[in-house]
Scaffold this active site. Structure first.
Site, PDB file in Angstrom:
ATOM      1  CB  SER A 221      -0.927   0.010   1.218  1.00  0.00           C
ATOM      2  OG  SER A 221      -1.822  -1.079   1.180  1.00  0.00           O
TER       3      SER A 221
ATOM      4  CG  HIS B 259      -1.014   3.368   4.620  1.00  0.00           C
ATOM      5  ND1 HIS B 259      -2.311   3.161   5.077  1.00  0.00           N
ATOM      6  CD2 HIS B 259      -0.647   2.203   4.026  1.00  0.00           C
ATOM      7  CE1 HIS B 259      -2.694   1.935   4.770  1.00  0.00           C
ATOM      8  NE2 HIS B 259      -1.699   1.341   4.142  1.00  0.00           N
TER       9      HIS B 259
END
Length: 247
Positions: free
Chosen positions: A158, A203
């Site tokens: 991610s 992230h």
């Protein structure tokens, strides 16, 4: 003579006229998809899906339902584990960037990759776009290596996706476009990042690194040596943070 809408046409004249008309280009499905979605984007999706399938097969081998989780011996070898990286298992940095925890995780990331990646590939070009993707993944690894659970294991796929979203924002700023839709999407995703089991550090690392990389590539686009030097320095710093054991 052939009947036409108005009068008649000579077959020889029709053939001669058609000979000078350029016929539409035809290609295979793969080539058409590459032109529509981008060769690099489709290649990255293929790599992610293949690794997802490999971890799913590995999950089946130990009795885990692959439709719910990719937890498996292969996934354990691919995740980013800071203490294992410090022990010399450097391959975990690139492999974690293409590893997912479940089919849902894989599906969501691939949808975002197709959405943002294909557009960024068109805007930045293949080389710049791939650079943003890979450096963003490295940025997520650096954040986890420095500030994450030293004895934990995290998949970092991610991070690259967040890097692409940040890069898209940089391009919109450079083009003086409206950012409200993208900022809303980023805000929702950052809220989700606080949920249990989600890597906020990965992230954020990908987000910040993607923005920095895109800024260098976009605003120094006409000065290639400056852009190359800027990205090289950023990559060098990240490599030192990941592999320098600066704890």
């Amino acid at each position: 003579m052939n009947p036409a809408a108005v009068g008649f046409q000579c077959p020889d004249d029709v053939r001669a006229g058609n000979a000078g008309v350029r016929q539409p280009r035809r290609g295979t499905g793969v080539r058409l998809a590459g032109r529509r979605w981008g060769v690099v984007t489709l290649t990255l999706i293929t790599i992610n899906v293949l690794i997802g399938l490999a971890t799913a097969v590995s999950a089946v081998s130990v009795g885990v339902d692959p439709l719910r989780s990719f937890d498996s011996p292969l996934q354990d070898q691919f995740v980013l584990a800071p203490f294992m990286v410090d022990l010399g298992e450097w391959w975990r940095v690139p492999t974690s960037a293409f590893t997912h925890v479940s089919p849902v995780h894989l599906l969501l990331n691939m949808f975002a990759l197709l959405l943002f990646g294909s557009e960024l590939e068109r805007m930045l070009g293949r080389a710049r776009y791939l650079t943003v993707y890979l450096v963003s993944a490295l940025g997520g690894a650096a954040a986890l290596q420095l500030f994450g659970n030293y004895f934990g294991g995290v998949v970092g796929a991610s991070a690259a996706i967040y890097g692409l979203m940040a890069a898209f924002g940089v391009v919109l700023v450079q083009q003086k476009q409206d950012l409200r839709g993208l900022l809303t999407l980023l805000g929702i995703n950052l809220v989700i990042s606080f949920l249990p089991g989600v890597s906020l550090l990965g992230h954020l690392g990908g987000l910040v690194t993607g923005a920095l990389t895109a800024a260098v590539l976009v605003f120094a686009r006409r000065r290639r040596p400056v852009a190359v030097a800027g990205v090289a320095v950023l990559v060098l710093v990240l490599l030192v943070l990941v592999f320098g054991q600066l704890r």
